[in-house]
Design an enzyme around this catalytic site. Sequence first.
Site, mmCIF file in Angstrom:
data_model
loop_
_atom_site.group_PDB
_atom_site.id
_atom_site.type_symbol
_atom_site.label_atom_id
_atom_site.label_comp_id
_atom_site.label_asym_id
_atom_site.label_seq_id
_atom_site.Cartn_x
_atom_site.Cartn_y
_atom_site.Cartn_z
ATOM 1 N N CYS A 2 40.250 -18.414 36.966
ATOM 2 C CA CYS A 2 40.196 -17.979 38.615
ATOM 3 C C CYS A 2 41.198 -16.664 38.966
ATOM 4 O O CYS A 2 42.286 -16.527 38.359
ATOM 5 C CB CYS A 2 40.551 -19.102 39.411
ATOM 6 S SG CYS A 2 39.708 -20.613 39.130
ATOM 7 N N ARG A 27 38.731 -11.708 34.151
ATOM 8 C CA ARG A 27 39.301 -12.998 33.737
ATOM 9 C C ARG A 27 37.964 -14.074 33.632
ATOM 10 O O ARG A 27 38.260 -15.179 33.111
ATOM 11 C CB ARG A 27 39.996 -13.413 35.052
ATOM 12 C CG ARG A 27 41.326 -12.510 35.010
ATOM 13 C CD ARG A 27 41.931 -13.014 36.395
ATOM 14 N NE ARG A 27 42.554 -14.113 36.491
ATOM 15 C CZ ARG A 27 44.023 -14.239 36.190
ATOM 16 N NH1 ARG A 27 44.753 -13.272 35.788
ATOM 17 N NH2 ARG A 27 44.584 -15.284 36.232
ATOM 18 N N TRP A 74 36.430 -19.847 38.263
ATOM 19 C CA TRP A 74 35.870 -20.425 37.140
ATOM 20 C C TRP A 74 35.894 -21.944 37.313
ATOM 21 O O TRP A 74 36.842 -22.709 37.411
ATOM 22 C CB TRP A 74 36.760 -19.995 36.040
ATOM 23 C CG TRP A 74 36.115 -20.199 34.416
ATOM 24 C CD1 TRP A 74 35.228 -19.564 33.886
ATOM 25 C CD2 TRP A 74 36.373 -21.453 33.540
ATOM 26 N NE1 TRP A 74 35.087 -19.765 32.711
ATOM 27 C CE2 TRP A 74 35.603 -21.246 32.589
ATOM 28 C CE3 TRP A 74 37.157 -22.383 33.846
ATOM 29 C CZ2 TRP A 74 35.831 -21.970 31.486
ATOM 30 C CZ3 TRP A 74 37.317 -23.429 33.047
ATOM 31 C CH2 TRP A 74 36.507 -23.175 31.730
ATOM 32 N N ASN A 98 44.155 -21.469 41.688
ATOM 33 C CA ASN A 98 44.010 -21.281 40.339
ATOM 34 C C ASN A 98 44.857 -22.357 39.608
ATOM 35 O O ASN A 98 45.952 -22.592 39.943
ATOM 36 C CB ASN A 98 44.577 -19.907 39.853
ATOM 37 C CG ASN A 98 44.428 -19.411 38.434
ATOM 38 O OD1 ASN A 98 43.587 -20.446 37.925
ATOM 39 N ND2 ASN A 98 44.818 -18.520 37.995
ATOM 40 N N GLY A 99 44.403 -23.139 38.684
ATOM 41 C CA GLY A 99 45.014 -24.423 38.206
ATOM 42 C C GLY A 99 44.241 -25.852 38.380
ATOM 43 O O GLY A 99 43.139 -25.791 38.927
ATOM 44 N N GLU A 479 36.758 -15.313 12.535
ATOM 45 C CA GLU A 479 36.580 -14.562 13.724
ATOM 46 C C GLU A 479 35.424 -13.901 13.885
ATOM 47 O O GLU A 479 35.220 -13.740 14.782
ATOM 48 C CB GLU A 479 38.007 -13.576 13.318
ATOM 49 C CG GLU A 479 37.776 -12.334 14.542
ATOM 50 C CD GLU A 479 38.219 -12.731 15.725
ATOM 51 O OE1 GLU A 479 38.335 -13.946 16.231
ATOM 52 O OE2 GLU A 479 38.545 -11.905 16.807
ATOM 53 N N LYS A 483 33.341 -14.136 17.228
ATOM 54 C CA LYS A 483 32.844 -13.220 18.105
ATOM 55 C C LYS A 483 31.596 -13.146 18.265
ATOM 56 O O LYS A 483 30.956 -13.054 19.453
ATOM 57 C CB LYS A 483 33.209 -11.854 17.372
ATOM 58 C CG LYS A 483 34.763 -11.496 17.435
ATOM 59 C CD LYS A 483 35.183 -10.745 18.561
ATOM 60 C CE LYS A 483 36.149 -11.996 19.509
ATOM 61 N NZ LYS A 483 37.429 -11.929 19.066
ATOM 62 N N GLU A 486 30.577 -15.846 20.808
ATOM 63 C CA GLU A 486 30.822 -15.683 22.139
ATOM 64 C C GLU A 486 30.261 -14.765 22.954
ATOM 65 O O GLU A 486 30.021 -14.721 24.121
ATOM 66 C CB GLU A 486 32.269 -15.705 22.465
ATOM 67 C CG GLU A 486 32.965 -14.392 21.824
ATOM 68 C CD GLU A 486 34.560 -14.524 22.008
ATOM 69 O OE1 GLU A 486 34.943 -15.114 22.973
ATOM 70 O OE2 GLU A 486 35.241 -14.114 21.131
ATOM 71 N N HIS A 502 29.764 -27.137 -0.665
ATOM 72 C CA HIS A 502 30.065 -28.534 -0.394
ATOM 73 C C HIS A 502 29.385 -28.864 1.125
ATOM 74 O O HIS A 502 29.825 -29.644 1.757
ATOM 75 C CB HIS A 502 31.675 -28.634 -0.095
ATOM 76 C CG HIS A 502 32.155 -28.330 -1.466
ATOM 77 N ND1 HIS A 502 32.459 -29.141 -2.184
ATOM 78 C CD2 HIS A 502 32.897 -27.153 -1.861
ATOM 79 C CE1 HIS A 502 33.056 -28.918 -3.305
ATOM 80 N NE2 HIS A 502 33.366 -27.504 -3.047
ATOM 81 N N LYS A 602 38.836 -15.122 30.400
ATOM 82 C CA LYS A 602 39.614 -14.299 29.565
ATOM 83 C C LYS A 602 41.198 -15.285 29.372
ATOM 84 O O LYS A 602 41.493 -14.998 28.214
ATOM 85 C CB LYS A 602 40.080 -13.127 30.379
ATOM 86 C CG LYS A 602 41.103 -11.992 29.516
ATOM 87 C CD LYS A 602 40.491 -11.648 28.351
ATOM 88 C CE LYS A 602 41.222 -10.812 27.522
ATOM 89 N NZ LYS A 602 40.924 -10.618 26.242
HETATM 90 C C1 F6R Z 1 38.214 -14.697 21.679
HETATM 91 C C2 F6R Z 1 39.141 -14.923 22.645
HETATM 92 C C3 F6R Z 1 39.901 -16.449 22.926
HETATM 93 C C4 F6R Z 1 41.161 -16.130 22.895
HETATM 94 C C5 F6R Z 1 42.037 -17.450 23.247
HETATM 95 C C6 F6R Z 1 43.295 -17.570 23.539
HETATM 96 O O1 F6R Z 1 37.760 -13.529 21.595
HETATM 97 O O2 F6R Z 1 39.400 -14.137 23.245
HETATM 98 O O3 F6R Z 1 39.506 -17.082 21.857
HETATM 99 O O4 F6R Z 1 41.806 -15.735 21.655
HETATM 100 O O5 F6R Z 1 41.403 -17.932 24.475
HETATM 101 O O6 F6R Z 1 43.959 -16.563 24.250
HETATM 102 P P1 F6R Z 1 45.444 -15.877 24.341
HETATM 103 O O7 F6R Z 1 45.533 -14.997 23.245
HETATM 104 O O8 F6R Z 1 45.404 -15.122 25.789
HETATM 105 O O9 F6R Z 1 46.259 -17.104 24.242
#
Ligand code: F6R
Length: 607
Positions: A2, A27, A74, A98-99, A479, A483, A486, A502, A602
């Site tokens: 949020c 965010r 959010w 927020n929270g 990774e 990517k 997501e 396996h 984010k």
């Molecule tokens: C994936 C991504 C998330 C963050 C994760 C941790 O592309 O961005 O998986 O890496 O939410 O976020 P931070 O690094 O802010 O703790």
Amino acid sequence: MCGIVGVLGDHEAAPIIVDALKRLEYRGYDSAGIATVHKGVLESRRAVGKLVNLSDRLVHEPLRGKAGIGHTRWATHGAPNEANAHPQSAGTVAVVHNGIIENYHALREELTAKGAKFLSETDTETVAQLCRYYLDEGASPQEAVEKTLQRLEGAYALCFLFETDDNLLIAARKGSPLAIGHGKGEMFVGSDAIALAPMTSKITYLEEGDWAVITRTSVEIRDVNGKLANRQMRNIQLSAMAADKGMYKHFMAKEIAEQPTVLAENIGHYISDDHTRIDLRTDEIDFSKVTNITMVACGTAYLACMVAKYWFEKIARIPVEVDVASEFRYREPPLNPNSLAIFVSQSGETADTLAALRYCVEQNIKTVGVVNVAESSIAREASVVLPIYAGVEIGVASTKAFSCQLATLAAMVLYASQQTGQTGGHDLAELVSAYHALPGIVSQALQIEQEVRAISTELATATDALFLGRGDMYPVALEGALKLKEISYIHAEGYASGELKHGPIALVDKDMPVVVLAPKDALFDKTVSNMQEVMARQGKVLLITDKDGLKTAGHGVWRSVVMPRVHPVFAPVVYAIPVQLLAYYAAVSKGTDVDQPRNLAKSVTVE
Ligand code: F6R
């Protein structure tokens, strides 16, 4: 997650708030709203979906007034619908939050028994109703907020607006960051400084437990004990970089392209002036006294830790345990007093990573925060902070932060070798020189962009994909899969290539794209033999390798991408580029919302 904005301005507040909320869009959110006070009347407008829906609403039903609050939500408690959107109002007070208020059930029952009528399913409405209750009892806004805060359990950043006073905002912080922006005869509140960038560069961050009474000309901050607190005002120059895509269609594309520059910035901070030694710019870490390392993070940051585990163990010969923060925090692991705990987080606000850090602080373990946001909670609470210097990352999918996390962790590994003399048989001078050369090699790697783009268009038609890698290419495979999932919503899995037989090999058929990450290193032949097993079952292999690797093993693959030669130790930094580009262009080809993928935020500030 949020986003919060508050304005006590000299001009109409609604357009300023919408603009500020736009800068918080990165965010992640699923509804938005604004409340203002005008001529003694508190009114709000809320809308589900993107901010444009709220803006449309405001065109038909404008909000007047120079004092207001706004929010991008959010959803946590209750679906993303209009009733649950913020601001949540009760009587003469409106609040954005927020929270998560953990005791909201009990409070809701208590207030309902006293006659309150709840209109939403949110925990936030409880805050508004509680404040209203105290106001109705005759408390002033300040008294009502103070009493309300005393009853709340959980995490929050809150901003209150009152119908009775259009020269008053009350902001409070516990667990979620909140910044106050100082203008000339104007005052602002934001869940991060980016929201406030065009209005002011003078920012005061609230500390844990602080709450602030704000008018256009004054800010009075009290700490968790109700004592007046003096918090430093800083000059934060964000306007130049804030929320500008430049020539790029998406922030993600811009951030991928920025990697050589931000890596050079990062490495410049951690290498000596003559480029022969690592200098962490702190004397706080003595690896000769460290028996083992615990690394904790979430998502992409966790995968950076996984790469670093290979480096620390192979080069500096220090055993490393890596865990996702949401598991670590409840595992109650016994920790060796001579261990070092490293927390990696772009935002520095990820709730689980922060909780894991606090656990280690309680156990008296030395903690290191590897963060991008210098003012973040993790940066403040860790005993040592190593910034990653990636610059603001707006795209929800982390790209440049990943490579800068890797570069910072690589610096730690080389520094550990310097201190202990343990190099795992590597030539330290050669490693430092290869580390210094990384930005140039990443820049070369970016030249594959158009090739990857063409392949991604084909990849975008798949429903599933596998990514395979061995050794430190395994986390890069994970990774790549993360990517792709997501931002393009294609189901993807990353596997250690030796694990294929396996189980996952059962998925392989002529429609299954299998991305194989295989620089020509000591493990190349092993990975290639797993790739052959895929090809024998008609799997469509995309081989990402170097010139030598392609010459040796390129025959019969579906597609290939040739990477520049790189010192094998640092290959993960370079091989991250093609997997980022693959995901990016697959998403562009599918037309998904690249920078704000569905359901994602984010910075994950709730657990
Ligand atoms: C994936 C991504 C998330 C963050 C994760 C941790 O592309 O961005 O998986 O890496 O939410 O976020 P931070 O690094 O802010 O703790």
